[in-house]
Design a protein around this motif. Structure first.
Motif, short mmCIF file in Angstrom:
data_model
loop_
_atom_site.label_atom_id
_atom_site.label_comp_id
_atom_site.label_asym_id
_atom_site.label_seq_id
_atom_site.Cartn_x
_atom_site.Cartn_y
_atom_site.Cartn_z
N SER A 274 -8.48 1.64 -6.32
CA SER A 274 -8.82 2.81 -5.46
C SER A 274 -8.98 4.20 -6.16
N ALA A 275 -8.45 4.39 -7.25
CA ALA A 275 -8.55 5.61 -8.13
C ALA A 275 -10.15 5.71 -8.54
N LEU B 252 -6.83 2.09 -0.26
CA LEU B 252 -6.15 1.26 -0.78
C LEU B 252 -5.91 -0.21 -0.12
N GLN C 161 0.80 -1.11 0.02
CA GLN C 161 0.08 0.05 0.13
C GLN C 161 0.79 1.17 -0.01
N PRO D 273 0.58 -3.43 -6.21
CA PRO D 273 0.38 -1.94 -5.83
C PRO D 273 -0.33 -1.13 -6.96
N ALA E 198 1.88 1.75 -3.49
CA ALA E 198 0.72 2.14 -4.29
C ALA E 198 0.40 3.62 -4.12
N GLU E 199 0.88 4.25 -2.90
CA GLU E 199 0.46 5.75 -2.52
C GLU E 199 1.73 6.58 -2.80
N GLU F 241 -3.73 -1.86 -6.87
CA GLU F 241 -4.22 -1.21 -5.75
C GLU F 241 -4.60 0.34 -6.21
N ARG F 242 -3.59 0.89 -6.62
CA ARG F 242 -3.58 2.28 -6.82
C ARG F 242 -4.90 2.51 -8.06
#
Length: 399
Positions: free
Chosen positions: A111-112, A118, A75, A104, A78-79, A107-108
């Protein structure tokens, strides 16, 4: 022809055309539905058992699934991308470059486009990939031994002792899904599809080396056998052009990430240095031997018995004459898991993608006299797996 016959005869329609990819996928999904249902039931039982145990202990039932251990590293990547390191008291440096980028990135992306955090996106990816993995495992099992074997094989993977990791925001389900479908593509002669899936697997976990080896060794054996029969390289290469392209594609994902780390860190072997800092270097099994030697003798005997059982499963896979790509993949996963110097408790998890090892037990279960007995054994295994998963997730150490 009478008026009555004209009125009751069905109207002529267009002749059925060839099956479209969508229709073929729908047929395949319907065939795999029992396997997916059994797998989903096993994982749901594991989640319910963990939720009950976490509630009894006064702990958050979602925290360990998406907010502990490796999940946190994924995560963070990803961030923020690759930029985080931590220095341990012994001076070793743990860099997030040890973690491959596909999870990741997914995940990104999820989440977007959704309201999920995430952590929630990681769980969605892992759970979806778990279903895709079960489907791919079913497809391989059904191709090799029939649909009933495919169903039991997917069920056994869902009740694997460390199957609780399949419910976490980890890469095991994503990698296994890609590996299972790549092996199925090879079995069906779709080498370019297999190579493309292998590229994605190489962006997911370092153990993609096992999948790359499976494709390369199978192709090499095929080419050598055909050349020996014909003694003409040109026709053999032309006939196997798609296989050669698939094998050439296979290592590109893994190599791309290794090169990325090399450029980022300024050294050709930087990726391997990063893994060594984490204690994940290859030592030929010395760490495993030292770990066993340091255990009390009852525990050491138990672990040796478990390793003996693993060896027996490998021997059964060989005796079953599993296809070469399937066998090479499973054996290489086992070898990689045993000869590394990493944390011993993670080794059963690292071997979980080697689902062909479960084919002999699946065949044995189907030899029971009734379907009810097979279902009863699977139910007992599911309960044991769920209990072990709840106990492990509430413990202090990583899986």
């Amino acid at each position: 022809m009478s008026d009555h016959q004209l009125r009751t005869r069905p109207p002529a329609g267009p002749a059925p055309g060839p099956a479209t990819p969508g229709s073929r996928a729908a047929v395949a999904l319907r065939a795999a539905a029992p396997a997916l249902a059994v797998y989903a039931a096993a994982r749901a039982l594991g989640l319910l058992a963990f939720r009950a145990a976490a509630s009894a202990a006064g702990k958050d039932p979602l925290g360990p699934l998406s907010g502990r251990w490796d999940s946190v590293w994924y995560q963070r990547i990803a961030e923020n991308g690759y930029r985080y390191t931590v220095t341990l008291p012994d001076g070793s440096v743990h860099s997030d470059l040890a973690f491959f980028p596909l999870l990741p990135a997914l995940e990104r992306a999820v989440s977007a486009v959704t309201p999920l955090t995430l952590g929630g996106a990681g769980l969605l990816v892992a759970w979806t990939a778990g279903l895709l993995a079960a489907w791919g495992i079913y497809a391989v099992g059904a191709h090799l031994r029939g649909r009933r074997t495919g169903v039991v094989l997917a069920a056994l993977w869902g009740v694997y002792p460390t199957a609780f990791v399949q419910s976490m925001a980890y890469t095991e389900t994503l990698f296994t899904a890609l590996a299972a479908w790549a092996l199925y593509a090879v079995l069906r002669g779709r080498w370019i599809v297999a190579g493309a899936l292998c590229v994605l697997a190489g962006l997911t976990r370092p153990t993609a080396a096992a999948l790359i080896a499976a494709l390369a060794i199978t192709a090499a054996v095929t080419l050598v056998r055909e050349y020996r029969d014909e003694r003409q390289a040109g026709p053999v290469l032309r006939r196997n052009a798609r296989m050669i392209v698939g094998v050439a594609l296979a290592p590109l994902g893994w190599l791309a990430y290794v090169v990325f780390v090399a450029v980022r860190e300024g050294g050709p072997f930087a990726y391997f240095d990063v893994q060594a800092q984490w204690g994940n270097n290859i030592d030929g099994g010395r760490a495993l031997a030292a770990f066993i030697a340091g255990l009390p003798w009852p525990a050491a005997l138990g672990l040796c018995a478990a390793l003996g059982l693993l060896g027996w499963l490998v021997a059964l896979c060989v005796r079953q004459r599993q296809p070469l790509p399937v066998l090479v993949y499973a054996l290489t996963i086992v070898v990689i898991s045993l000869i590394g110097a990493g944390y011993f408790g993670s080794r059963p998890r690292l071997m979980m993608p080697a689902f062909p090892l479960l084919l002999p037990p699946a065949v044995a279960l189907l030899r029971l006299r009734t379907t009810g007995r097979t279902a009863a054994v699977l139910a007992v295994l599911a309960c044991a797996s769920a209990a072990y998963g709840a106990w492990t997730l509430l413990g202090p150490g990583p899986p």
